[in-house]
Design a protein around this motif. Structure first.
Motif, PDB file in Angstrom:
ATOM      1  N   THR A 137       8.614  -7.011  -8.372  1.00  0.00           N
ATOM      2  CA  THR A 137       7.196  -6.686  -8.570  1.00  0.00           C
ATOM      3  C   THR A 137       6.542  -7.825  -9.344  1.00  0.00           C
ATOM      4  O   THR A 137       6.920  -8.115 -10.485  1.00  0.00           O
ATOM      5  N   VAL A 138       5.565  -8.469  -8.715  1.00  0.00           N
ATOM      6  CA  VAL A 138       4.858  -9.582  -9.337  1.00  0.00           C
ATOM      7  C   VAL A 138       3.752  -9.076 -10.239  1.00  0.00           C
ATOM      8  O   VAL A 138       3.573  -9.540 -11.364  1.00  0.00           O
ATOM      9  N   SER A 139       3.008  -8.086  -9.768  1.00  0.00           N
ATOM     10  CA  SER A 139       1.903  -7.522 -10.546  1.00  0.00           C
ATOM     11  C   SER A 139       1.513  -6.181  -9.939  1.00  0.00           C
ATOM     12  O   SER A 139       1.905  -5.843  -8.820  1.00  0.00           O
ATOM     13  N   GLY A 140       0.715  -5.408 -10.699  1.00  0.00           N
ATOM     14  CA  GLY A 140       0.200  -4.146 -10.199  1.00  0.00           C
ATOM     15  C   GLY A 140       1.235  -3.039 -10.210  1.00  0.00           C
ATOM     16  O   GLY A 140       2.408  -3.231 -10.534  1.00  0.00           O
ATOM     17  N   SER A 141       0.786  -1.823  -9.863  1.00  0.00           N
ATOM     18  CA  SER A 141       1.641  -0.644  -9.825  1.00  0.00           C
ATOM     19  C   SER A 141       1.025   0.384  -8.896  1.00  0.00           C
ATOM     20  O   SER A 141      -0.138   0.269  -8.487  1.00  0.00           O
ATOM     21  N   VAL A 142       1.791   1.410  -8.565  1.00  0.00           N
ATOM     22  CA  VAL A 142       1.276   2.487  -7.732  1.00  0.00           C
ATOM     23  C   VAL A 142       0.136   3.203  -8.437  1.00  0.00           C
ATOM     24  O   VAL A 142      -0.898   3.512  -7.848  1.00  0.00           O
ATOM     25  N   TRP A 143       0.330   3.499  -9.733  1.00  0.00           N
ATOM     26  CA  TRP A 143      -0.687   4.240 -10.470  1.00  0.00           C
ATOM     27  C   TRP A 143      -1.953   3.421 -10.702  1.00  0.00           C
ATOM     28  O   TRP A 143      -3.035   3.974 -10.802  1.00  0.00           O
ATOM     29  N   VAL A 177       8.479   2.760 -14.953  1.00  0.00           N
ATOM     30  CA  VAL A 177       9.013   3.785 -14.057  1.00  0.00           C
ATOM     31  C   VAL A 177       9.080   3.228 -12.641  1.00  0.00           C
ATOM     32  O   VAL A 177       8.092   2.691 -12.127  1.00  0.00           O
ATOM     33  N   PHE A 178      10.253   3.360 -12.013  1.00  0.00           N
ATOM     34  CA  PHE A 178      10.476   2.881 -10.652  1.00  0.00           C
ATOM     35  C   PHE A 178      10.993   4.018  -9.779  1.00  0.00           C
ATOM     36  O   PHE A 178      11.772   4.860 -10.224  1.00  0.00           O
ATOM     37  N   GLU A 179      10.567   4.017  -8.523  1.00  0.00           N
ATOM     38  CA  GLU A 179      11.192   4.899  -7.549  1.00  0.00           C
ATOM     39  C   GLU A 179      12.589   4.369  -7.234  1.00  0.00           C
ATOM     40  O   GLU A 179      12.921   3.214  -7.525  1.00  0.00           O
ATOM     41  N   SER A 188       0.839  -1.190   0.000  1.00  0.00           N
ATOM     42  CA  SER A 188       0.000   0.000   0.000  1.00  0.00           C
ATOM     43  C   SER A 188       0.875   1.240   0.000  1.00  0.00           C
ATOM     44  O   SER A 188       1.656   1.445   0.915  1.00  0.00           O
ATOM     45  N   ILE A 189       0.735   2.044  -1.036  1.00  0.00           N
ATOM     46  CA  ILE A 189       1.522   3.265  -1.177  1.00  0.00           C
ATOM     47  C   ILE A 189       0.577   4.391  -1.531  1.00  0.00           C
ATOM     48  O   ILE A 189      -0.227   4.281  -2.445  1.00  0.00           O
ATOM     49  N   TYR A 220       7.561  -0.084  -8.072  1.00  0.00           N
ATOM     50  CA  TYR A 220       7.099   0.068  -9.449  1.00  0.00           C
ATOM     51  C   TYR A 220       5.953   1.076  -9.488  1.00  0.00           C
ATOM     52  O   TYR A 220       4.870   0.844  -8.965  1.00  0.00           O
ATOM     53  N   VAL A 221       6.215   2.218 -10.104  1.00  0.00           N
ATOM     54  CA  VAL A 221       5.219   3.285 -10.160  1.00  0.00           C
ATOM     55  C   VAL A 221       4.190   2.995 -11.242  1.00  0.00           C
ATOM     56  O   VAL A 221       2.987   3.166 -11.047  1.00  0.00           O
ATOM     57  N   GLY A 222       4.656   2.578 -12.428  1.00  0.00           N
ATOM     58  CA  GLY A 222       3.734   2.263 -13.512  1.00  0.00           C
ATOM     59  C   GLY A 222       4.399   2.394 -14.860  1.00  0.00           C
ATOM     60  O   GLY A 222       5.610   2.644 -14.967  1.00  0.00           O
TER      61      GLY A 222
END
Length: 414
Positions: free
Chosen positions: A41-47, A360-362, A10-11, A367-369
């Motif tokens: 990162t397995v799946s999903g993104s922040v965005w 895009v990664f922080e 959760s971010i 993983y941002v998206g």
């Protein structure tokens, strides 16, 4: 080794271009292996969805004042106040524009005198606003600013001509491609000369993975030797991160290492490989045969097979904010070449075009998206990334170059 499963990290982040607070998160597995922290990162993104780039400002005109007409943009940079700097290789000078795109001043011009440039190639901006230009023609790094008349020259005897960028970090150091003068004929190597903020040579360092040897094909005859890389084969990729450390990887796997003072942060991501279509492989093989055949007439392919999938990524960029931008491989489409010239052996009736896409990664591996730029967005010269803003060169149908500031916008936004 310690393993931690985080099922939906959760971010809290701002949805780009909307100002709306959202809570989304990728599914992540983290490992600690010695001094390496692995963030997979397995799946999903922040965005939570893909993003695109929406143009907000354009600098450059076909008709109008000369200050807004570019001949050949080789490098762009942005400072902390979002002033934009453009190095024009054809004019051999740097132009500065304010945050609204209005022309401010010009530094340089062709020549060998103080402040002049001769076959300069790339430019970067230091944290204090000074502009550094790599000028192997004058065997120096030319430094301008921060005032209009202020300039310095830093000797750059290890330099050579290359299309590589010039890097600076947030500590004010400059990183320039260098050759090893202790070797016979001053051979070109994967070295970087590091300069302190005052221009003092600090060190010469080797980027990571220098020992990696990708697959190649070679033509030889009568003393001539020409070597090409096998299309779509893995290669070593690196860049200088804004922190002053290397970000790097070998593109056989989606594994990207960011060096840290205390160890290494390894960024991994589950991905679906992009296919290499048979006709696409034939096209690239024919291009290689034509290239080597220019020096070795009659040469035909005798190397390893072209892979049937592409490497997961093809480059690395460091944002001013520390984010890591990764151009990922995508499947290509066959399109008609409207400029096909039957008399040109390198001109083909069709081309294969792959849509540009970034992960895009922080800087902590989150993983941002994914970002899907518009078709006129160019990854060369290196774009500038900071937060929700991206500056890059764009070229219209007439070939006119412009510097465009884009805003990252989620594709799911209304």
């Amino acid at each position: 080794m310690r393993k931690l499963w985080v099922a939906a990290l959760s971010i809290s982040a701002a949805a780009c271009g909307t100002g709306t607070e959202v809570a989304r998160g990728p599914e992540v597995v983290t490992d600690t292996i010695g001094d390496t922290i692995v963030v997979h990162t397995v799946s999903g993104s922040v965005w939570g969805s893909d993003a695109t780039l929406v143009p907000e400002l354009s600098i450059g005109e076909m008709d109008g004042a000369d200050e807004y007409l570019f001949g050949s943009i080789a490098s762009i940079a942005v400072d902390d106040d979002h002033n934009v700097y453009v190095f024009d290789r054809q004019a051999q000078h740097v132009r500065m524009f304010d945050t609204e795109g209005s022309y401010v001043r010009t530094w340089g011009g062709p020549g060998q005198g103080p402040g002049e440039l001769q076959r300069a190639e790339a430019m970067a901006v230091l944290p204090d606003g000074r502009v550094v230009v790599r000028d192997p023609g004058n065997v120096r790094l030319q430094v301008y600013g921060p005032g209009e008349e202020s300039s310095q020259e830093w000797p750059y005897t290890t330099g050579y001509y290359t299309s590589s960028p010039l890097w600076t970090d947030d500590q004010g150091r400059t990183y320039a491609p260098a050759r090893d003068l202790s070797q016979p004929q001053a051979s070109f190597g994967d070295l970087l000369a590091v300069f302190d903020p005052d221009g003092t040579p600090r060190d010469t360092i080797s980027p990571p993975h220098g020992e990696f040897e990708g697959e190649t094909v070679t033509g030889e005859r009568d003393g001539a030797r020409v070597t090409y890389g096998v299309p779509f084969s893995p290669r070593a990729i690196w860049a200088v991160h804004s922190s002053g450390h290397f970000v790097s990887g070998i593109s056989s796997d989606y594994k990207i290492d960011l060096e840290l003072p205390e160890g290494v942060l390894r960024i991994e991501r589950t991905y679906e490989p992009a296919r290499v279509f048979p006709r696409e492989a034939d096209h690239r093989r024919a291009q290689t045969e034509r290239g080597i055949g220019m020096s070795i007439p009659g040469w035909t392919w005798d190397g390893p097979s072209i892979p049937d999938t592409k490497p997961p990524f093809s480059g690395l960029y460091s944002g001013r904010d520390g984010r890591i931008w990764v151009p990922v491989s995508t499947e290509a489409q066959e399109v008609e070449n409207e400029d096909h010239d039957p008399d040109n052996p390198f001109s083909t009736p069709v081309n294969w075009r792959s849509p540009l896409r970034f992960d895009v990664f922080e800087a902590n591996g989150t993983y941002v998206g994914a970002v899907n730029p518009p078709g006129d967005f160019s990854p060369n010269p290196s774009p500038v990334f900071e937060g929700d803003d991206v500056w890059a060169v764009s070229r219209d149908d007439l070939g006119i170059q412009r510097v465009v500031r884009y805003r990252i916008t989620l594709e799911s936004d209304p």
